[in-house]
Design a protein around this motif. Structure first.
Motif, short mmCIF file in Angstrom:
data_model
loop_
_atom_site.label_atom_id
_atom_site.label_comp_id
_atom_site.label_asym_id
_atom_site.label_seq_id
_atom_site.Cartn_x
_atom_site.Cartn_y
_atom_site.Cartn_z
N VAL A 73 0.85 -1.19 0.00
CA VAL A 73 0.00 0.00 0.00
C VAL A 73 0.89 1.24 0.00
O VAL A 73 1.80 1.37 0.82
N GLY A 74 0.61 2.16 -0.93
CA GLY A 74 1.37 3.40 -0.99
C GLY A 74 1.04 4.29 0.20
O GLY A 74 -0.12 4.45 0.56
N VAL A 75 2.09 4.85 0.82
CA VAL A 75 1.91 5.76 1.94
C VAL A 75 2.71 7.04 1.70
O VAL A 75 3.81 6.99 1.14
N ALA A 76 2.14 8.15 2.10
CA ALA A 76 2.82 9.44 2.07
C ALA A 76 2.40 10.17 3.33
O ALA A 76 1.20 10.31 3.60
N PHE A 77 3.39 10.60 4.12
CA PHE A 77 3.02 11.26 5.37
C PHE A 77 4.08 12.22 5.86
O PHE A 77 5.23 12.18 5.43
N ASP A 78 3.64 13.08 6.74
CA ASP A 78 4.51 14.06 7.35
C ASP A 78 4.57 13.78 8.85
O ASP A 78 3.61 13.28 9.43
N ALA A 79 5.71 14.08 9.45
CA ALA A 79 5.89 13.92 10.89
C ALA A 79 5.79 15.29 11.55
O ALA A 79 6.42 16.23 11.11
N GLU A 104 -3.97 10.56 -2.16
CA GLU A 104 -5.16 9.75 -1.84
C GLU A 104 -5.99 9.47 -3.09
O GLU A 104 -6.55 8.39 -3.23
N LYS A 105 -6.08 10.44 -4.00
CA LYS A 105 -6.83 10.22 -5.25
C LYS A 105 -6.22 9.11 -6.09
O LYS A 105 -6.91 8.50 -6.90
N GLN A 106 -4.93 8.84 -5.87
CA GLN A 106 -4.25 7.76 -6.58
C GLN A 106 -4.28 6.45 -5.80
O GLN A 106 -3.51 5.54 -6.06
N LYS A 107 -5.17 6.38 -4.81
CA LYS A 107 -5.40 5.18 -3.99
C LYS A 107 -4.34 4.93 -2.93
O LYS A 107 -4.25 3.85 -2.36
N GLY A 108 -3.50 5.92 -2.66
CA GLY A 108 -2.54 5.80 -1.57
C GLY A 108 -3.15 6.27 -0.26
O GLY A 108 -4.28 6.77 -0.24
N LEU A 109 -2.42 6.08 0.82
CA LEU A 109 -2.84 6.57 2.13
C LEU A 109 -1.97 7.75 2.51
O LEU A 109 -0.74 7.65 2.49
N ALA A 110 -2.61 8.86 2.84
CA ALA A 110 -1.88 10.07 3.22
C ALA A 110 -2.31 10.49 4.62
O ALA A 110 -3.50 10.48 4.94
N PHE A 111 -1.33 10.85 5.43
CA PHE A 111 -1.62 11.14 6.83
C PHE A 111 -0.48 11.89 7.49
O PHE A 111 0.57 12.11 6.88
N ILE A 112 -0.73 12.27 8.73
CA ILE A 112 0.27 12.89 9.60
C ILE A 112 0.54 11.92 10.73
O ILE A 112 -0.41 11.32 11.25
N ILE A 113 1.78 11.76 11.11
CA ILE A 113 2.09 11.09 12.37
C ILE A 113 2.50 12.21 13.32
O ILE A 113 3.44 12.96 13.04
N CYS A 114 1.74 12.33 14.39
CA CYS A 114 1.97 13.43 15.33
C CYS A 114 2.34 12.90 16.71
O CYS A 114 1.67 11.99 17.23
N HIS A 115 3.35 13.51 17.28
CA HIS A 115 3.73 13.23 18.67
C HIS A 115 3.22 14.40 19.51
O HIS A 115 3.69 15.53 19.36
N TYR A 116 2.24 14.13 20.34
CA TYR A 116 1.73 15.12 21.28
C TYR A 116 2.62 15.01 22.52
O TYR A 116 2.41 14.16 23.39
N LYS A 117 3.65 15.84 22.55
CA LYS A 117 4.70 15.69 23.55
C LYS A 117 4.22 15.93 24.98
O LYS A 117 4.71 15.29 25.91
N LYS A 118 3.26 16.82 25.15
CA LYS A 118 2.76 17.14 26.49
C LYS A 118 2.21 15.90 27.20
O LYS A 118 2.38 15.73 28.40
N VAL A 119 1.57 15.02 26.43
CA VAL A 119 1.01 13.79 27.00
C VAL A 119 1.79 12.55 26.55
O VAL A 119 1.42 11.43 26.91
#
Length: 178
Positions: A73-79, A104-119
């Motif tokens: 599965v194609g993935v594209a994401f930002d940290a 996403e229009k090309q059937k990949g998964l696009a997302f953010i991986i976020c670290h909520y540092k406070k918690v």
């Protein structure tokens, strides 16, 4: 990391990006996928007498931090990292959002991986949730509004295992389309 960058807040996502890169090394070793860090294109304008770059500028806007394939599965994401209990949407740039929409229009998964540092919690945030918050006039995304099954398992052996959550994301996408 230089002390100047540390004091000024530069390289804010370095710790998370390093953790993700270590995760990708493990994924590759285990045959689970191949994901690469996308370098930011820099035009060097000055090199000192020792061959060290001392001046330069960004040639163009980058897309996202990582692109690849996980289990076919194609993935594209930002940290992203935030000291707040909410991720400010201003930290996600328009060109990144546009790239993720097209991905996403090309059937990949696009997302953010976020670290909520406070918690000290990590979440996968699908581009759909980002867009929903923007459409609703929100300024940030609180970890409290994210689905529990989008929280990432951080094992203290240097792996941020996001494959199970990626599978939750795929299932969630199928459900919202029906």
């Amino acid at each position: 990391m230089s002390m100047t960058a540390w004091r000024t807040g530069g390289l804010k996502g370095d710790a998370l990006e390093t953790l993700i890169e270590e995760t990708h090394i493990q994924y590759k070793k285990q045959g689970l996928g191949i994901v690469e860090k996308i370098p930011t294109s820099v035009k060097v304008t000055k090199i000192d007498g020792k061959g060290c770059v001392c001046e330069g500028y960004f040639e163009k806007k980058s897309t996202v931090d990582f692109v690849g394939l996980i289990q076919g599965v194609g993935v594209a994401f930002d940290a992203k990292e935030t000291m707040n209990p909410s991720l400010p949407l201003q930290n996600i740039h328009d060109h990144q959002i546009q790239f993720m929409i097209h991905y996403e229009k090309q059937k990949g998964l696009a997302f953010i991986i976020c670290h909520y540092k406070k918690v000290d919690r990590y979440f996968l945030i699908p581009i759909h949730i980002v867009l929903e918050h923007i459409r609703n006039g929100k300024k940030s995304i609180s970890y409290k509004v994210l689905p529990e099954n989008f929280e990432l398992d951080y094992r203290y052996n240097g792996v941020l295992n996001y494959i199970p959550v990626l599978n939750n994301y795929r299932k969630w996408k199928r459900e919202i389309k029906t």
